[in-house]
Design an enzyme around this catalytic site. Structure first.
Site: not given
Ligand code: BES
Ligand code: ZN
Ligand code: MN
Length: 502
Positions: A272, A279, A290, A349, A351, A353
């Protein structure tokens, strides 16, 4: 490591290393430890009376019998306070003991069943936890390096039980543990495997191997197939991916089963980057985890196969990378999920869901009794509950939530219930589409769950395991790297489901 269950007196073992235990504050060792102490002419009693060994949890002392016993060394292991003793303590101390044995280059280890005597845990569970702690404690991911300098794993672990009437239970617990650990090891391996190797194709190969080994049905859909299914949400994420996306369907369909269908779904983002909503570079390497949800459901299926559970279990794992690319999806795009709902993309990001949405819709066709999805879904969940503390649990069904909490209690893969308030659903209303894929920073874990709920039409639970997939240090039977979180939990749920229905 070969696990052997033997009836006998541990002081007679021919293993090179023997592990016995002691509760904190025991003045006079009894049982197996007492017998070893006798053979050692009171060496353990002396350690205690001199205050050199207190029996604190994971406290260890190595004794050298010098001919008084067939074993070369005795590891005396503290069990901690009796009041605090439970199956998790067993896993913890078992891992500590066997890791010390490995450091000492033990080739053959004999151990008592921790808590098998007077710990208040059933012999079967005590044996299971002793073996789980031992096998998982020795785990390391060394497939990609020359690890010659490291001590080799012991070749065998002998569980020595004196009480004849307990042997059968000990054997059953040990065998169950061995099978469960195979699933956990698989999940850990997949998470630890670098993202150039643990690709969607690799995940599909693993699923096919499980199907082959355990007579399951497997189907893997590619991009074209996903298009035929109108999986616009899954495909949006896959648009920028160099690796071919793979939608994995792995089905265990035993003929005896009449307990209904359970579906387990795992998020399989093999890396991811965030996509166009890129990111930051720092710690981005952690995003190889991920796909830990997908790894967990595949690991659980492996165990389902090994146990040949009399339960219809379907595993879905949508797998793809999330990459920035000229063809990648953009913020502001509007896409359509396979149930026809339109989704405005706020962040590429968010993604996980999206790929889960199409999997949740796909699950509907099985008319499932329950669907459980596992996903490293939000950083917000890690902020709320902490890293390596607990996963967030959302459910639209009280009975299913309770079943998961009960399973988590046994396996110590902690879950903490979080609410599915309507407020969260309101926050993901979109001006241009039915919903949007992000509700902003505040309540980010709740809005992500509310998003998934839009695609659900059955008893359902969502486990946000973002904080649980990786560990940053060796701790007990969990090693630095992939934890295998969720495998034992799912297996426990499925075992309980089988038992309560039959
Ligand atoms: N894969 C990430 C979440 C994640 C964070 C997994 C830390 C493992 C450790 C997810 O896809 C993500 O990027 N979520 C974002 C959502 C936001 C953009 C609404 C997040 O949590 O910042
Ligand atoms: Zn993710
Ligand atoms: Mn993400």
């Amino acid at each position: 490591m070969n696990v052997i269950v033997e009836q006998g007196s541990i002081e007679k073992t021919t293993a090179d290393t023997m592990i016995v235990n002691l509760f904190e504050g025991t003045p006079e060792p009894g049982g197996a430890t007492g017998a070893v102490d006798q053979a050692l002419h009171g060496a353990i009693r002396e350690l205690i009376s001199n205050g050199d060994f207190k029996g604190k949890q994971k406290e260890m002392v190595v004794l050298y019998p010098r001919g008084a016993l067939p074993a070369k060394r005795v590891i005396l292991l503290g069990l901690g306070k009796r009041e605090k003793f439970d199956v998790e303590v067993i896993r913890q101390v078992a891992s500590a003991g066997i890791r010390r044995a490995r450091e000492l280059n033990a080739q053959s280890v004999a151990t008592v069943v921790h808590g098998g005597g007077e710990g208040g845990v059933s012999p079967e569970l005590a044996a299971q936890a002793t073996v789980e702690g031992s096998i998982l404690g020795l785990y390391r991911y060394d497939a990609l390096q020359n690890a010659e300098e490291r001590p080799k794993d012991p070749q065998e672990l002998r569980l020595v039980e004196f009480a004849t009437e307990k042997i059968e239970s000990v054997r059953q617990g040990a065998q169950l543990a061995e099978r469960i650990c195979q699933g956990v090891q698989l999940a850990r391996d997949l998470v630890n495997m670098p993202p150039n190797m643990a690709t969607p194709k690799k995940m599909a190969e693993v699923a096919a191997q499980i199907a082959d080994d355990h007579h399951m049905n497997v189907f893997v859909g590619d991009r074209q197939w996903a298009e035929s299914q109108k999986m616009g949400a899954f495909l949006a994420v896959a648009k920028g991916a160099g690796e071919e996306p793979q939608f994995i369907v792995l089905e265990h369909a035993p003929s005896q089963s009449n307990l209904g269908t359970l579906v387990i779904i795992g998020k399989g983002i093999t890396f991811d980057t965030g996509g166009i909503s890129l990111k930051p570079g720092e710690k981005m390497e952690e995003m190889k985890c991920d796909m830990a949800g997908a790894a967990a459901v595949l690991g659980a299926m492996k165990v389902v196969g090994l146990l040949n559970l009399p339960l219809h279990v379907v595993c879905l794992a949508p797998c793809t990378e999330n990459m920035p690319d000229a063809s990648a999806y953009h913020p502001a795009d509007v896409i359509f999920a396979s149930n026809g709902k339109s989704i405005e993309i706020i962040s590429t990001d968010a993604e996980g869901r999206l790929i889960l949405a199409d999997a949740l819709v796909y699950a509907h066709r099985y008319q499932p009794k329950a669907v459980v999805n596992l996903a490293t879904l939000t950083g917000a969940c890690v902020i709320a509950l902490g890293a390596n503390v607990a996963a967030g649990l959302f459910s639209n069904d009280d009975a299913l939530r309770q079943k998961l909490l009960d399973s988590a209690e046994i396996t110590h893969e902690r879950l903490w219930p979080l609410p599915l308030y309507e407020d969260y659903s309101r926050k993901i209303k979109s001006d241009v589409a039915d919903i949007k894929n992000s509700g902003g920073r505040n309540g980010g874990v709740g809005t992500s769950a509310a998003f998934l709920k839009e695609f659900v039409s059955y008893p359902w639970a969502h486990i946000d395991m973002a904080g649980m997939a990786l560990s940053d240090k060796d701790e007990g039977y969990i090693q630095k790297g992939g934890t295998g979180f969720g495998v034992r939990l799912l297996v426990q749920l499925l075992l309980n489901w089988t038992k309560s229905a039959s």
